[in-house]
Motif scaffolding. Structure first.
Motif, mmCIF file in Angstrom:
data_model
loop_
_atom_site.group_PDB
_atom_site.id
_atom_site.type_symbol
_atom_site.label_atom_id
_atom_site.label_comp_id
_atom_site.label_asym_id
_atom_site.label_seq_id
_atom_site.Cartn_x
_atom_site.Cartn_y
_atom_site.Cartn_z
ATOM 1 N N SER A 1 0.617 -1.070 -0.236
ATOM 2 C CA SER A 1 0.087 -0.241 0.283
ATOM 3 C C SER A 1 1.106 0.943 0.333
ATOM 4 C CB SER A 1 -0.770 0.299 1.466
ATOM 5 O OG SER A 1 -2.364 -1.157 1.018
ATOM 6 N N MET A 2 2.533 1.399 0.427
ATOM 7 C CA MET A 2 3.005 2.476 1.154
ATOM 8 C C MET A 2 3.863 2.067 -0.043
ATOM 9 S SD MET A 2 5.022 2.176 4.195
ATOM 10 C CE MET A 2 5.546 3.292 3.746
ATOM 11 N N LEU A 3 3.994 1.833 -1.478
ATOM 12 C CA LEU A 3 4.430 1.257 -2.923
ATOM 13 C C LEU A 3 3.910 2.768 -3.525
ATOM 14 C CD1 LEU A 3 6.746 -2.077 -2.776
ATOM 15 C CD2 LEU A 3 7.422 0.666 -2.764
ATOM 16 N N GLU A 4 2.677 2.308 -3.175
ATOM 17 C CA GLU A 4 1.328 1.950 -4.810
ATOM 18 C C GLU A 4 1.265 3.946 -4.393
ATOM 19 O OE1 GLU A 4 -2.133 0.376 -4.059
ATOM 20 O OE2 GLU A 4 -0.982 -1.847 -4.063
ATOM 21 N N VAL A 5 1.557 3.855 -3.141
ATOM 22 C CA VAL A 5 1.220 5.943 -3.036
ATOM 23 C C VAL A 5 2.943 6.859 -3.467
ATOM 24 C CG1 VAL A 5 0.901 8.009 -0.799
ATOM 25 C CG2 VAL A 5 -0.457 5.793 -1.604
ATOM 26 N N LEU A 6 4.052 5.648 -3.222
ATOM 27 C CA LEU A 6 4.862 6.540 -3.174
ATOM 28 C C LEU A 6 5.412 6.116 -4.774
ATOM 29 C CD1 LEU A 6 7.064 5.145 -0.076
ATOM 30 C CD2 LEU A 6 6.135 7.730 -0.383
ATOM 31 N N ASP A 7 5.187 5.306 -5.329
ATOM 32 C CA ASP A 7 5.308 5.267 -6.814
ATOM 33 C C ASP A 7 4.807 6.473 -7.746
ATOM 34 O OD1 ASP A 7 7.021 3.978 -8.900
ATOM 35 O OD2 ASP A 7 6.204 2.339 -8.741
ATOM 36 N N PRO A 8 5.903 7.643 -8.338
ATOM 37 C CA PRO A 8 5.515 7.679 -9.163
ATOM 38 C C PRO A 8 4.689 7.088 -10.268
ATOM 39 C CG PRO A 8 7.545 7.892 -9.168
ATOM 40 C CD PRO A 8 6.660 7.109 -7.504
ATOM 41 N N ILE A 9 4.958 6.301 -10.850
ATOM 42 C CA ILE A 9 4.925 4.688 -11.624
ATOM 43 C C ILE A 9 3.413 4.434 -11.432
ATOM 44 C CG2 ILE A 9 4.646 3.106 -13.301
ATOM 45 C CD1 ILE A 9 7.399 2.662 -12.123
ATOM 46 N N GLY A 10 2.000 5.256 -12.675
ATOM 47 C CA GLY A 10 0.949 4.801 -13.617
ATOM 48 C C GLY A 10 -0.258 6.073 -12.611
ATOM 49 N N ARG A 11 0.504 7.407 -11.893
ATOM 50 C CA ARG A 11 0.318 8.785 -11.586
ATOM 51 C C ARG A 11 -0.242 9.186 -13.005
ATOM 52 N NH1 ARG A 11 3.535 10.652 -6.111
ATOM 53 N NH2 ARG A 11 2.648 8.750 -5.591
#
Length: 165
Positions: free
Chosen positions: A155-165
């Motif tokens: 869940s943290m990686l989904e928020v932190l990872d800019p890929i796909g934003r």
């Protein structure tokens, strides 16, 4: 548990935990710290945390360990301490809200990785996709903690990872 971006679009992550979840993370951070401080050279969990840099060259591996191990342990202990500090709460506090900037969040991810490596070793997970169900109650608890830490980490990686934003 809720993991989201920080308010106002600031870099980092916002985590909302139930009191019990915060207390669990704090206890798990204590346990990671204990393994780092008290684990012997024969502890396979330490082998996962600090794999040999030179598996084919015993002397080079020893030198690498001699020069790097203390700073690696210090970094891992600091990551565990940051989790303990952020999750310190009273037993009946309700929800615990934690705001982490980018650097703090990556420290938490370091801790969660270390935690999952230790727990995986304790329950015999060598490949998370092929893990067999646990055989006893202790392993059930450790496996549940392993999987929950993976959910927090993901869940943290989904928020932190800019890929796909």
């Amino acid at each position: 548990m809720i993991v989201a971006g920080r308010e106002g679009g600031a870099d980092g992550v916002r985590i909302v935990l139930e009191t019990e979840e915060a207390m669990l993370l704090s206890e798990l951070a204590d346990q990671v710290d204990s393994v780092l401080l008290l684990g012997g050279d024969d502890d396979p969990a330490l082998g996962r945390l600090f794999p040999s840099a030179y598996p084919e060259d015993r002397e080079a591996a020893h030198d690498f360990t001699r020069y790097t191990r203390d700073s690696l342990v210090d970094g891992k202990r600091q990551a565990a301490q940051s989790v303990r500090d952020a999750t310190a709460t009273e037993r009946d506090a309700g929800l615990v809200e934690i705001e982490l900037d980018q650097a703090q969040a990556w420290g938490w991810l370091t801790f969660l990785t270390d935690l999952r490596l230790i727990l995986a070793e304790r329950v015999g997970v060598t490949d998370p996709d092929e893990a067999e169900p646990a055989d006893d109650e202790r392993d059930d608890y450790l496996r549940a903690a392993y999987e929950w830490a993976g959910i927090v980490q993901g869940s943290m990686l989904e928020v932190l990872d800019p890929i796909g934003r």
